[in-house]
Design an enzyme around this catalytic site. Structure first.
Site, PDB file in Angstrom:
ATOM      1  CG  ASP A  48      -1.456  37.097  -7.849  1.00  0.00           C
ATOM      2  OD1 ASP A  48      -1.494  35.898  -8.154  1.00  0.00           O
ATOM      3  OD2 ASP A  48      -2.212  37.615  -7.012  1.00  0.00           O
ATOM      4  CE  LYS A 106       1.633  34.126  -2.125  1.00  0.00           C
ATOM      5  NZ  LYS A 106       1.799  33.924  -3.595  1.00  0.00           N
ATOM      6  CE  LYS A 148      -2.034  28.000  -4.347  1.00  0.00           C
ATOM      7  NZ  LYS A 148      -2.868  28.559  -5.439  1.00  0.00           N
ATOM      8  CD  GLU A 167       1.086  37.600  -5.030  1.00  0.00           C
ATOM      9  OE1 GLU A 167       1.087  36.362  -5.107  1.00  0.00           O
ATOM     10  OE2 GLU A 167       0.391  38.236  -4.196  1.00  0.00           O
ATOM     11  NE  ARG A 183      -3.200   0.449  -0.674  1.00  0.00           N
ATOM     12  CZ  ARG A 183      -3.590   0.491  -1.943  1.00  0.00           C
ATOM     13  NH1 ARG A 183      -3.373   1.582  -2.669  1.00  0.00           N
ATOM     14  NH2 ARG A 183      -4.161  -0.560  -2.505  1.00  0.00           N
TER      15      ARG A 183
END
Length: 285
Positions: A222, A167, A135, A200, A100
């Site tokens: 962005d 950011k 992410k 950004e 697994r």
């Protein structure tokens, strides 16, 4: 496989087995003799790009170094339904203990590599390169970013420690672009930190403010539309590395690349990928 990656992998395998096996695989222990031997074929159940073969070898070896492995398809290779990726032979209990974990890792990595390759293929006639993001699945980032590389993409920063990426929230909390950049350059100097600074920007006003500052290495556009990216790249005039980000899809990525940007970051490479279907089929020997 570099040493840092291998150390992370061995720690991951250790923790994954504690989670999965616990005090013992009671199903295998109760139904199959401990000394029985067998083999299992790792099969592709759908078309795609394979990733995680080298990782699987390390997992099998970590669980039982006496297992014998025969690899037919290497990382980065295309597969079609029914292809045999590898065969493992040895103690059945060891094979089942690894099953697994090997499948979960390889299916996820292969899904990421397959999706990445799809994006990369669309940029073949351009100079732009596909980047991943943060992410990722917590604690699996090293595997997921490796899968992006196998798929032909490139890795953005690994974490919060290897790049200063200013950011929108940083800008707003710091009181503006100039203030954030100035604080970051002072911080680097004070602590002797040699990492790049990326900023950004959400509009041309912020871009012009970045261009008026010293110490920035890369600028990220962005949620710019491709036409605005093209204008922004012309404004930068090669002074900074350029990156486009924000909602970029398979349908739009080439338009961004043709706008002249150096990098295009795509969160979808890792955050919502479909795993590639694989299976491990057993056989007594």
């Amino acid at each position: 496989m570099d040493q840092d990656f291998k150390v992370k992998l061995l720690e991951f395998v250790k923790l994954a087995l504690i989670e999965d096996v616990g005090e013992g695989d009671h199903t295998s222990l109760s139904t199959i003799g401990k000394s029985k031997g067998g083999e299992a074929k790792l099969l592709a159940k759908e078309d795609g790009l394979i990733a995680g073969v080298d990782v699987a070898l390390e997992i099998f070896n970590c669980i039982d170094s006496s297992l014998q492995l025969e690899v037919f398809i290497k990382d980065g290779s295309r597969v079609v339904y029914g292809d045999i990726i590898l065969i493992v032979r040895g103690n059945i209990h060891s094979i089942l203990k690894a099953e697994r974990l090997v499948l979960n890792v390889m299916q996820r990595m292969s899904g990421i590599a397959t999706r990445t390759a799809t994006y990369v293929d669309l940029l073949k006639e351009t100079n732009a390169k596909v980047l991943d993001t943060r992410k990722t699945t917590p604690l699996l980032r090293f595997l997921e970013k490796q899968a992006v590389k196998i798929g032909g993409g490139e890795n953005h920063r690994f974490g919060l420690y290897d790049m200063i990426l200013i950011k929108d929230n940083h800008v707003d909390y710091a009181g503006g672009i100039s203030s954030a950049i100035n604080n970051a350059t002072i911080y680097k100097k004070d602590f002797g930190i040699d990492i790049p600074i990326e900023v950004e920007v959400r509009n041309f006003e912020e871009l012009n403010e970045v261009l008026a500052c010293e110490g920035v290495d890369r600028v990220m556009f962005d949620n710019f539309i491709p036409e605005d990216v093209k204008k922004a790249v012309k404004l930068v005039k090669g002074r900074l590395v350029t990156e486009a980000s924000g909602g970029i899809t398979l349908d739009t990525i080439k338009d961004y690349a043709l706008a002249g940007v150096d990098y295009i970051s795509v969160g979808a490479l890792t955050h919502s990928v479909k795993s590639l279907d694989l299976s491990l089929k057993a056989k007594l020997i």
